[in-house]
Design an enzyme around this catalytic site. Structure first.
Site, PDB file in Angstrom:
ATOM      1  N   ARG A 111      30.382  47.287  27.544  1.00  0.00           N
ATOM      2  CA  ARG A 111      29.484  48.192  27.206  1.00  0.00           C
ATOM      3  C   ARG A 111      29.010  49.023  27.961  1.00  0.00           C
ATOM      4  O   ARG A 111      28.311  49.991  27.640  1.00  0.00           O
ATOM      5  CB  ARG A 111      28.384  47.236  26.583  1.00  0.00           C
ATOM      6  CG  ARG A 111      27.658  46.448  27.538  1.00  0.00           C
ATOM      7  CD  ARG A 111      27.106  45.452  26.816  1.00  0.00           C
ATOM      8  NE  ARG A 111      26.039  45.741  25.850  1.00  0.00           N
ATOM      9  CZ  ARG A 111      24.718  46.505  26.302  1.00  0.00           C
ATOM     10  NH1 ARG A 111      24.806  46.737  27.672  1.00  0.00           N
ATOM     11  NH2 ARG A 111      23.813  46.879  25.346  1.00  0.00           N
ATOM     12  N   GLU A 141      37.990  20.016  37.911  1.00  0.00           N
ATOM     13  CA  GLU A 141      36.896  19.608  38.939  1.00  0.00           C
ATOM     14  C   GLU A 141      36.950  21.197  39.863  1.00  0.00           C
ATOM     15  O   GLU A 141      35.767  21.446  40.355  1.00  0.00           O
ATOM     16  CB  GLU A 141      37.137  18.480  39.988  1.00  0.00           C
ATOM     17  CG  GLU A 141      36.247  18.004  40.742  1.00  0.00           C
ATOM     18  CD  GLU A 141      35.046  17.587  39.726  1.00  0.00           C
ATOM     19  OE1 GLU A 141      33.892  17.991  40.247  1.00  0.00           O
ATOM     20  OE2 GLU A 141      35.234  17.284  38.680  1.00  0.00           O
ATOM     21  N   ASP A 200      19.362  49.613  28.916  1.00  0.00           N
ATOM     22  CA  ASP A 200      19.173  48.263  28.649  1.00  0.00           C
ATOM     23  C   ASP A 200      18.056  47.738  29.644  1.00  0.00           C
ATOM     24  O   ASP A 200      18.006  48.265  30.828  1.00  0.00           O
ATOM     25  CB  ASP A 200      20.783  47.684  29.353  1.00  0.00           C
ATOM     26  CG  ASP A 200      21.615  47.898  28.222  1.00  0.00           C
ATOM     27  OD1 ASP A 200      21.363  47.947  27.201  1.00  0.00           O
ATOM     28  OD2 ASP A 200      22.670  47.576  28.537  1.00  0.00           O
ATOM     29  N   PRO A 224      31.238  28.508  39.320  1.00  0.00           N
ATOM     30  CA  PRO A 224      29.869  28.463  39.634  1.00  0.00           C
ATOM     31  C   PRO A 224      29.385  28.565  41.222  1.00  0.00           C
ATOM     32  O   PRO A 224      28.332  28.725  41.626  1.00  0.00           O
ATOM     33  CB  PRO A 224      29.408  26.919  39.395  1.00  0.00           C
ATOM     34  CG  PRO A 224      30.779  26.267  38.964  1.00  0.00           C
ATOM     35  CD  PRO A 224      31.747  27.278  39.022  1.00  0.00           C
TER      36      PRO A 224
HETATM   37  N1  ADE Z   1      32.874  27.853  35.646  1.00  0.00           N
HETATM   38  C1  ADE Z   1      31.958  26.976  35.525  1.00  0.00           C
HETATM   39  N2  ADE Z   1      30.804  27.154  35.549  1.00  0.00           N
HETATM   40  C2  ADE Z   1      30.583  28.389  35.755  1.00  0.00           C
HETATM   41  C3  ADE Z   1      29.632  29.290  35.993  1.00  0.00           C
HETATM   42  N3  ADE Z   1      28.358  28.902  35.803  1.00  0.00           N
HETATM   43  N4  ADE Z   1      29.871  30.674  36.125  1.00  0.00           N
HETATM   44  C4  ADE Z   1      31.294  30.895  36.075  1.00  0.00           C
HETATM   45  N5  ADE Z   1      32.291  30.205  36.074  1.00  0.00           N
HETATM   46  C5  ADE Z   1      31.914  29.078  35.832  1.00  0.00           C
END
Ligand code: ADE
Length: 250
Positions: free
Chosen positions: A153, A115, A168, A88
């Site tokens: 794709r 974590e 797309d 994330p």
């Molecule tokens: N791992 C946990 N959340 C994630 C996300 N939003 N994007 C990529 N990998 C992740």
């Protein structure tokens, strides 16, 4: 194109990859996906892949040694291909990334759990850190599948329609126009006349306008990046949209 995926729960991939378009792409030799269990490279009787963080605090951290050993033994030292960490904390994945990554013959994807990762993985092993959106999942497996899907794709032959990925939503920073199919009337709701007219010039014009309107209404941030013709800009202004900040006028 070859994907090497590194995960602590490799069993989750088979279901999605075993169906539909991606399964066909695998059967036709257009893509291959090898999923590697990071635990196979974890030493000791218990194959430990995570430890508590130095300095205290909650959660567990993925150890660097099994991840380095797994990736380097599969894709080389130094790795011969981009090594993408799903996290994330990465930059947000876009259609443009999907198109760029589709140009590589091979990609390595590392899925995290717990974590987070030991920072040395980020600093010394990976070439890209990618997030699929501003929310946190329990691991990188779904994000890895999303990348495999979105990238594949764009490869020749994966979609039945060779222009499928080109049209797309997002490919040109414009959302796609609305689609309709049979029946022409459903519960009193009708299909726009123009789509039944057989006049392809008119249909294309309507679709372009719908695409512009939809993007202006829903994603004005995208519209700023789209290549818009003088005609497009005129249409949008007539519809009451401000076109002052377009970044790529044609
Ligand atoms: N791992 C946990 N959340 C994630 C996300 N939003 N994007 C990529 N990998 C992740």
């Amino acid at each position: 194109m070859k994907f090497d995926v590194f995960s602590l729960i490799p069993q989750v991939f088979a279901g999605y990859l075993g169906c539909s378009i991606l399964n066909k792409a695998i059967e036709n030799g257009l893509i291959s996906v090898d999923v590697h269990d990071i635990r196979d490279w974890a030493e000791g009787k218990h194959h430990i892949t995570d430890e508590p963080p130095y300095g205290g605090g909650g959660g567990m951290v993925m150890k660097p040694d099994p991840v380095f050993a797994a990736v380097e033994s599969v894709v080389g030292t130094p790795p011969e291909c981009p090594v993408i960490l799903l996290t994330p904390q990465g930059r947000i994945f876009t259609q443009q990334d999907a198109q760029k990554f589709a140009e590589y013959p091979r990609l390595a994807l590392i899925c995290g759990r717990y974590e987070g990762f030991d920072e040395r993985i980020r600093e010394h092993l990976v070439t890209d850190e990618i997030s699929i959106g501003d929310y946190v999942l329990t691991g990188g497996e779904l994000p890895a599948l999303i990348l495999i899907d979105a990238i594949s794709r764009n490869l020749n032959g994966v979609l039945g329609d060779p222009d499928g990925a080109f049209d797309d939503s997002h490919a040109s920073y414009l959302l796609e126009y609305p689609h309709y199919t049979r029946p022409p009337e459903f519960r009193g709701w009708t299909v726009p006349e123009v789509l039944l007219s057989g006049n392809h010039a008119k249909i294309n014009e309507w679709r372009r306008q719908q695409s512009l309107l939809r993007t202006a209404q829903r994603r004005p941030d995208l519209l700023k990046k789209a290549e818009l013709s003088v005609k497009d800009l005129k249409f949008l202004r007539e519809q009451g949209f401000d076109t002052g900040e377009t970044e790529n006028p044609r």
